[in-house]
Design a protein around this motif. Structure first.
Motif, PDB file in Angstrom:
ATOM      1  N   VAL A 371       0.824  -1.186   0.006  1.00  0.00           N
ATOM      2  CA  VAL A 371      -0.208  -0.104  -0.037  1.00  0.00           C
ATOM      3  C   VAL A 371       0.888   1.032  -0.065  1.00  0.00           C
ATOM      4  N   ALA A 372       1.860   1.127   0.838  1.00  0.00           N
ATOM      5  CA  ALA A 372       2.733   2.554   1.002  1.00  0.00           C
ATOM      6  C   ALA A 372       3.314   2.486  -0.281  1.00  0.00           C
ATOM      7  N   LYS A 373       3.830   1.516  -1.043  1.00  0.00           N
ATOM      8  CA  LYS A 373       4.602   1.519  -2.307  1.00  0.00           C
ATOM      9  C   LYS A 373       3.948   2.325  -3.387  1.00  0.00           C
ATOM     10  N   ASP A 374       2.494   1.822  -3.511  1.00  0.00           N
ATOM     11  CA  ASP A 374       1.607   2.372  -4.397  1.00  0.00           C
ATOM     12  C   ASP A 374       0.919   3.714  -4.079  1.00  0.00           C
ATOM     13  N   TYR A 375       0.427   3.866  -2.818  1.00  0.00           N
ATOM     14  CA  TYR A 375      -0.301   5.191  -2.495  1.00  0.00           C
ATOM     15  C   TYR A 375       0.373   6.093  -1.577  1.00  0.00           C
ATOM     16  N   GLU A 376       1.903   5.872  -1.529  1.00  0.00           N
ATOM     17  CA  GLU A 376       2.562   7.178  -0.883  1.00  0.00           C
ATOM     18  C   GLU A 376       3.780   7.498  -1.594  1.00  0.00           C
ATOM     19  N   SER A 377       3.735   7.178  -2.951  1.00  0.00           N
ATOM     20  CA  SER A 377       4.792   7.531  -3.863  1.00  0.00           C
ATOM     21  C   SER A 377       4.880   9.166  -3.572  1.00  0.00           C
ATOM     22  N   ILE A 378       6.091   9.575  -4.303  1.00  0.00           N
ATOM     23  CA  ILE A 378       6.166  11.009  -4.323  1.00  0.00           C
ATOM     24  C   ILE A 378       5.146  11.685  -5.003  1.00  0.00           C
ATOM     25  N   GLY A 379       4.851  11.225  -6.165  1.00  0.00           N
ATOM     26  CA  GLY A 379       3.795  11.843  -7.090  1.00  0.00           C
ATOM     27  C   GLY A 379       2.397  11.910  -6.610  1.00  0.00           C
ATOM     28  N   VAL A 380       2.325  10.778  -5.639  1.00  0.00           N
ATOM     29  CA  VAL A 380       0.722  10.759  -4.977  1.00  0.00           C
ATOM     30  C   VAL A 380       0.827  11.745  -3.786  1.00  0.00           C
ATOM     31  N   ARG A 381       1.782  11.630  -2.935  1.00  0.00           N
ATOM     32  CA  ARG A 381       1.807  12.710  -1.995  1.00  0.00           C
ATOM     33  C   ARG A 381       1.834  13.914  -2.533  1.00  0.00           C
ATOM     34  N   LEU A 382       2.401  14.310  -3.677  1.00  0.00           N
ATOM     35  CA  LEU A 382       2.391  15.841  -4.250  1.00  0.00           C
ATOM     36  C   LEU A 382       0.858  16.146  -4.654  1.00  0.00           C
ATOM     37  N   ILE A 383       0.228  15.225  -5.089  1.00  0.00           N
ATOM     38  CA  ILE A 383      -1.286  15.208  -5.439  1.00  0.00           C
ATOM     39  C   ILE A 383      -2.000  15.589  -4.396  1.00  0.00           C
ATOM     40  N   GLY A 384      -1.713  14.887  -3.315  1.00  0.00           N
ATOM     41  CA  GLY A 384      -2.390  14.882  -1.917  1.00  0.00           C
ATOM     42  C   GLY A 384      -2.324  16.308  -1.370  1.00  0.00           C
ATOM     43  N   SER A 385      -0.945  16.769  -1.495  1.00  0.00           N
ATOM     44  CA  SER A 385      -0.472  18.229  -1.140  1.00  0.00           C
ATOM     45  C   SER A 385      -1.547  19.244  -1.756  1.00  0.00           C
ATOM     46  N   VAL A 386      -1.354  19.069  -3.020  1.00  0.00           N
ATOM     47  CA  VAL A 386      -1.931  20.209  -3.985  1.00  0.00           C
ATOM     48  C   VAL A 386      -3.541  20.093  -3.583  1.00  0.00           C
ATOM     49  N   THR A 387      -4.048  18.833  -3.559  1.00  0.00           N
ATOM     50  CA  THR A 387      -5.641  18.858  -3.096  1.00  0.00           C
ATOM     51  C   THR A 387      -5.680  19.520  -1.713  1.00  0.00           C
ATOM     52  N   GLU A 388      -4.815  19.152  -0.795  1.00  0.00           N
ATOM     53  CA  GLU A 388      -5.046  20.109   0.523  1.00  0.00           C
ATOM     54  C   GLU A 388      -4.942  21.710   0.299  1.00  0.00           C
ATOM     55  N   TYR A 389      -4.004  22.000  -0.580  1.00  0.00           N
ATOM     56  CA  TYR A 389      -3.762  23.454  -0.943  1.00  0.00           C
ATOM     57  C   TYR A 389      -5.155  23.965  -1.582  1.00  0.00           C
ATOM     58  N   ALA A 390      -5.998  22.922  -2.512  1.00  0.00           N
ATOM     59  CA  ALA A 390      -6.976  23.491  -3.204  1.00  0.00           C
ATOM     60  C   ALA A 390      -8.151  23.780  -2.127  1.00  0.00           C
ATOM     61  N   LEU A 391      -8.011  23.075  -0.934  1.00  0.00           N
ATOM     62  CA  LEU A 391      -9.220  23.248   0.160  1.00  0.00           C
ATOM     63  C   LEU A 391      -8.918  24.444   0.822  1.00  0.00           C
ATOM     64  N   ARG A 392      -7.540  25.002   1.002  1.00  0.00           N
ATOM     65  CA  ARG A 392      -7.149  26.146   1.752  1.00  0.00           C
ATOM     66  C   ARG A 392      -7.707  27.255   0.831  1.00  0.00           C
ATOM     67  N   LEU A 393      -7.510  27.138  -0.751  1.00  0.00           N
ATOM     68  CA  LEU A 393      -7.765  28.217  -1.607  1.00  0.00           C
ATOM     69  C   LEU A 393      -9.369  28.148  -1.388  1.00  0.00           C
ATOM     70  N   MET A 394     -10.071  27.225  -1.649  1.00  0.00           N
ATOM     71  CA  MET A 394     -11.414  27.135  -1.659  1.00  0.00           C
ATOM     72  C   MET A 394     -11.985  27.812  -0.372  1.00  0.00           C
ATOM     73  N   ARG A 395     -11.330  27.549   0.925  1.00  0.00           N
ATOM     74  CA  ARG A 395     -11.679  28.333   2.120  1.00  0.00           C
ATOM     75  C   ARG A 395     -11.445  29.880   1.673  1.00  0.00           C
ATOM     76  N   TRP A 396     -10.242  30.494   1.259  1.00  0.00           N
ATOM     77  CA  TRP A 396     -10.181  31.495   1.120  1.00  0.00           C
ATOM     78  C   TRP A 396     -11.312  32.453   0.226  1.00  0.00           C
ATOM     79  N   ASN A 397     -11.408  31.438  -1.010  1.00  0.00           N
ATOM     80  CA  ASN A 397     -12.294  32.116  -1.898  1.00  0.00           C
ATOM     81  C   ASN A 397     -13.826  32.159  -1.370  1.00  0.00           C
ATOM     82  N   THR A 398     -14.163  31.179  -0.584  1.00  0.00           N
ATOM     83  CA  THR A 398     -15.444  31.226   0.323  1.00  0.00           C
ATOM     84  C   THR A 398     -15.544  32.256   1.192  1.00  0.00           C
ATOM     85  N   MET A 399     -14.480  32.605   1.859  1.00  0.00           N
ATOM     86  CA  MET A 399     -14.694  33.584   3.208  1.00  0.00           C
ATOM     87  C   MET A 399     -14.559  34.797   2.285  1.00  0.00           C
TER      88      MET A 399
END
Length: 402
Positions: A371-399
């Protein structure tokens, strides 16, 4: 259309609810003309529960337009407060007031705290004063009924159920998830407390509605009454009398017509013992094709290293590793949805405690490594971080809007 009563409210709700997360698209956005036509067709044919959320891009705006011309009065409207965007008690009022303006209504019939994936999100919201917010919003009429949606395990789920005087809740439930997340135990627990239960993902995002593998189709072929995979999945959920509403993310006219037809026939406790046995064997056939034979029993928990073992395997088995399943792994298992501590597979210390208690005798550390090899690769972690950033951006836009 069949209807079931929401115990605490007395509302007669259509057993089929229209989920507005996966509306038909056109170009980069929602196909508004088609989506409005679909929603109004469903309402005209008896659907009276519509579910949306601030986090569903364009959905609340579209629904505000779809419910013009007298359609708002025909339905019970549900939307959600995105707790992951909330940082203060004031945020809650601001977001609700924005949603009321966007949906062009003066009240929300069923208002949920959105996607509590662990106990951490609920603790955060309690500390920020969500109980007082819900009480006030109900008293002044902005919301009528308060609930929450959840993807957390059974113990955290029970804690949330007991943490406030909820009117209803929303959980993921289907014949593959009897022991995952809240599962059957959570369904029964919520119902025993008098909560209405709304079901999401009855077909696992469409996975259980597609042409099944040959091993599964062979099981369906044994049934005396021939049904589509989607009908088997929906009827199995509706067979539970504890279920109030089943949400379907309908975006195809043929699917809407089929679901409405089934919703007019699927009485509780209507499946025969033979049919229930066939659904059970179909579930086993699906599980036999999983990459990990985890049943979600949670005997392996808690993990001394903090790994959410069943959650990791649920994500790993979902759709054989699609991008969406990997993103949700990063958000939920990584704690990005509600500020919980990461529970990644890579935290495993190979202590062997889980192996000793696993009823399936699975080599759990070995599977967690995969699981770690498939779901925690650098690319997947980067996508997760981008998604997390998108949530923050959404909060900013909402507020910004409020």
């Amino acid at each position: 259309m069949l209807y079931r009563k929401m115990e605490k409210t007395g509302d007669e709700l259509s057993v089929l609810g229209f989920g507005c997360m996966r509306l038909p698209t056109k170009g980069m956005g929602i196909d508004e003309e088609r989506a409005i036509r679909q929603i109004r067709y469903a309402v005209d044919h008896g659907v009276n529960y519509l579910d949306t959320a601030l986090l569903y891009p364009g959905s609340e705006q579209l629904l505000g337009r779809a419910l013009a011309d007298g359609y708002r009065e025909k339905v019970k409207l549900a939307t959600k407060l995105p707790h992951m965007l909330v940082t203060s008690r004031e945020d809650m009022d601001r977001m609700l007031d924005l949603q009321l303006r966007t949906l062009k209504t003066d009240h929300i019939d069923y208002y949920l705290i959105h996607s509590l994936s662990s106990g951490e999100g609920w603790r955060k919201m309690k500390n920020l004063g969500v109980a007082e917010f819900l009480d006030t919003a109900k008293a002044d009429g902005r919301i009528v009924n308060a609930g929450f949606s959840s993807h957390c395990g059974i113990e955290a789920f029970k804690g949330i159920v007991d943490g406030y005087g909820w009117d209803f809740c929303q959980i993921q439930y289907n014949y593959l998830d009897e022991m995952n997340q809240a599962g059957t135990e959570g369904l029964m627990y919520a119902a025993s407390k008098g909560l209405g239960v709304v079901i999401m993902e009855p077909l696992r995002g469409g996975y259980l509605a597609r042409d099944p593998p040959a091993e599964v189709q062979a099981v369906w072929d044994e049934a005396d009454v021939k049904r589509t995979p989607a009908e088997w999945g929906l009827r199995w959920v509706w067979n539970h009398p504890e279920v109030t509403v089943v949400l379907s993310g309908m975006n195809d006219e043929q699917h809407i017509e089929e679901n409405i037809r089934i919703a007019g026939e699927a009485h509780p406790n209507s499946l025969t013992e033979k049919e229930l046995e066939i659904v059970g064997r179909a579930a086993e056939a699906y599980r036999s094709l999983n990459r990990v034979g985890c049943t979600g029993c949670r005997y392996c928990m808690p993990c001394p290293a903090g790994v959410n073992i069943p959650g990791c395997f649920e994500a790993y088995n979902t759709e054989s590793g699609t991008l969406q399943s990997k993103v949700m792994y990063q958000l939920r298992i990584g704690g990005k949805m509600d500020g919980a501590e990461p529970a990644y597979a890579s935290l495993c210390r190979d202590c062997g405690k889980c192996v000793k208690v696993c009823p399936q005798h699975l080599p759990i550390p070995e599977h967690l490594s995969k699981v770690a090899k498939d779901y925690e690769s650098i690319g997947v972690r980067l996508i997760g971080s981008v998604t997390e950033y998108a949530l923050r951006l959404m909060r900013w836009n909402t507020m910004r809007k409020v």
